[in-house]
Design a protein around this motif. Structure first.
Motif, PDB file in Angstrom:
ATOM      1  N   THR A 127      42.210  34.746 -35.576  1.00  0.00           N
ATOM      2  CA  THR A 127      43.057  35.373 -36.592  1.00  0.00           C
ATOM      3  C   THR A 127      43.340  34.362 -37.697  1.00  0.00           C
ATOM      4  O   THR A 127      43.245  33.151 -37.493  1.00  0.00           O
ATOM      5  CB  THR A 127      44.389  35.855 -35.998  1.00  0.00           C
ATOM      6  N   SER A 129      46.219  32.989 -40.492  1.00  0.00           N
ATOM      7  CA  SER A 129      47.652  33.018 -40.813  1.00  0.00           C
ATOM      8  C   SER A 129      47.836  33.685 -42.172  1.00  0.00           C
ATOM      9  O   SER A 129      46.935  33.703 -43.018  1.00  0.00           O
ATOM     10  CB  SER A 129      48.226  31.599 -40.828  1.00  0.00           C
ATOM     11  N   SER A 130      49.027  34.244 -42.403  1.00  0.00           N
ATOM     12  CA  SER A 130      49.287  35.029 -43.619  1.00  0.00           C
ATOM     13  C   SER A 130      49.194  34.197 -44.891  1.00  0.00           C
ATOM     14  O   SER A 130      48.917  34.735 -45.962  1.00  0.00           O
ATOM     15  CB  SER A 130      50.667  35.679 -43.524  1.00  0.00           C
ATOM     16  N   ASN A 131      49.418  32.878 -44.800  1.00  0.00           N
ATOM     17  CA  ASN A 131      49.415  32.038 -46.003  1.00  0.00           C
ATOM     18  C   ASN A 131      48.049  31.455 -46.328  1.00  0.00           C
ATOM     19  O   ASN A 131      47.901  30.664 -47.249  1.00  0.00           O
ATOM     20  CB  ASN A 131      50.421  30.888 -45.845  1.00  0.00           C
ATOM     21  N   ARG A 137      39.660  31.138 -45.920  1.00  0.00           N
ATOM     22  CA  ARG A 137      39.122  32.154 -45.009  1.00  0.00           C
ATOM     23  C   ARG A 137      37.598  32.170 -45.061  1.00  0.00           C
ATOM     24  O   ARG A 137      36.932  32.315 -44.039  1.00  0.00           O
ATOM     25  CB  ARG A 137      39.679  33.544 -45.364  1.00  0.00           C
ATOM     26  N   SER A 170      44.716  28.297 -40.098  1.00  0.00           N
ATOM     27  CA  SER A 170      45.901  28.212 -40.951  1.00  0.00           C
ATOM     28  C   SER A 170      45.744  27.115 -42.005  1.00  0.00           C
ATOM     29  O   SER A 170      44.722  26.434 -42.066  1.00  0.00           O
ATOM     30  CB  SER A 170      47.150  27.936 -40.094  1.00  0.00           C
TER      31      SER A 170
END
Length: 270
Positions: A127, A129-131, A137, A170
């Motif tokens: 996964t 992380s949102s930031n 990515r 992340s």
């Protein structure tokens, strides 16, 4: 009448089992004894409080220098308690402008100490992380494809559950002090959980791989492949051909030694 028929069938089944057991006594008896002894040991371990241990390594930074390349290193140390131990192994990468030491070639890239005595499944769920920005990515997806091409691990987008392996990608921010000869580009490492029950011992890895968002040079495939390598259990290598060399050589293709180390870790369960 029906009850008598059922009783007769039960009696015939029982007689059949007795005859089968008698004829195969030499084969079945040792297996039964071994199963009983294993169950007793696992039950004793579970009742003694060693039901699960969570292995963690504390961070330690060690820098290596090179005249023209980027990326440096970090090591790990173990913290343990009587009944459960947690250990995270994180390695940080830096860029350096000092002189480098000579390198040597080994048969396989070193393996993180907390991974060496484990039996891990090859499938990981990853996964973001949102930031995490799009550029990060992208390079992490390229790193995932690089490791999947080996066939030794299988990284799948999605959230892990229970005892499944996972990797979280992340970003963090860390500026080096003025006059520093190195720049930290990222860090990553395994987080191993060991669970003991009457059924046996099981391991799984909830790993992390991160890029230092304070430096644009961190957003490269070579750094992402290096950090994901740590997450999967690879340690630093002394070979400049390895993606796990602590100073970036811009390499993003796994060497034969890197693949040999992955095979050592993940073919135990094959």
């Amino acid at each position: 009448m029906l009850k008598n028929l059922i009783r007769g069938l039960k009696a015939l089944c029982l007689i059949g089992l007795v005859i089968f057991g008698w004829r195969h006594y030499d084969t079945l008896a040792p297996r039964a004894v071994a199963l009983y002894q294993t169950s007793q040991k696992n039950l004793a371990a579970a009742l003694s409080g060693d039901l699960s241990s969570h292995l963690l390594d504390a961070d330690e930074t060690s820098e290596t220098a090179d005249s023209t390349t980027t990326q440096s290193s970090g090591d790990s140390t173990n913290n343990s308690s009587a009944s459960s131990t947690t250990s995270t192994s994180n390695a940080s990468e830096s860029s350096s402008v000092a002189a480098s030491s000579s390198t040597s070639t080994t048969d396989a890239t070193p393996i993180e100490s907390i991974v060496q005595n484990t039996t891990l499944k090859k499938t990981y769920y990853y996964t973001f992380s949102s930031n995490l920005p799009k550029a990060a990515r992208l390079v992490f997806k390229e790193a995932v494809a690089t490791y999947n091409q080996t066939g030794l691990v299988h990284l799948v987008a999605g959230k892990a559950s229970g005892t499944q392996n996972s990797v979280t990608f992340s970003m963090y921010h860390k500026k080096m002090s003025a006059g520093s000869t190195s720049v930290e580009l990222g860090h990553g490492g395994p987080d191993i959980t060991k669970q003991i029950s009457w059924r046996g011992t099981q391991y799984w890895n909830n790993a992390t791989a991160s890029l230092n968002g304070s430096y644009s040079s961190a957003f490269s495939k070579s750094v992402a492949v290096h950090e994901l390598g740590h997450a999967l259990g690879l340690d630093h290598s002394t070979s400049k051909e390895s993606v796990m060399y602590p100073i970036s050589q811009g390499k993003s293709s796994l060497s034969s030694a890197d693949i040999a180390a992955l095979r050592t870790i993940y073919q135990k369960n094959a």
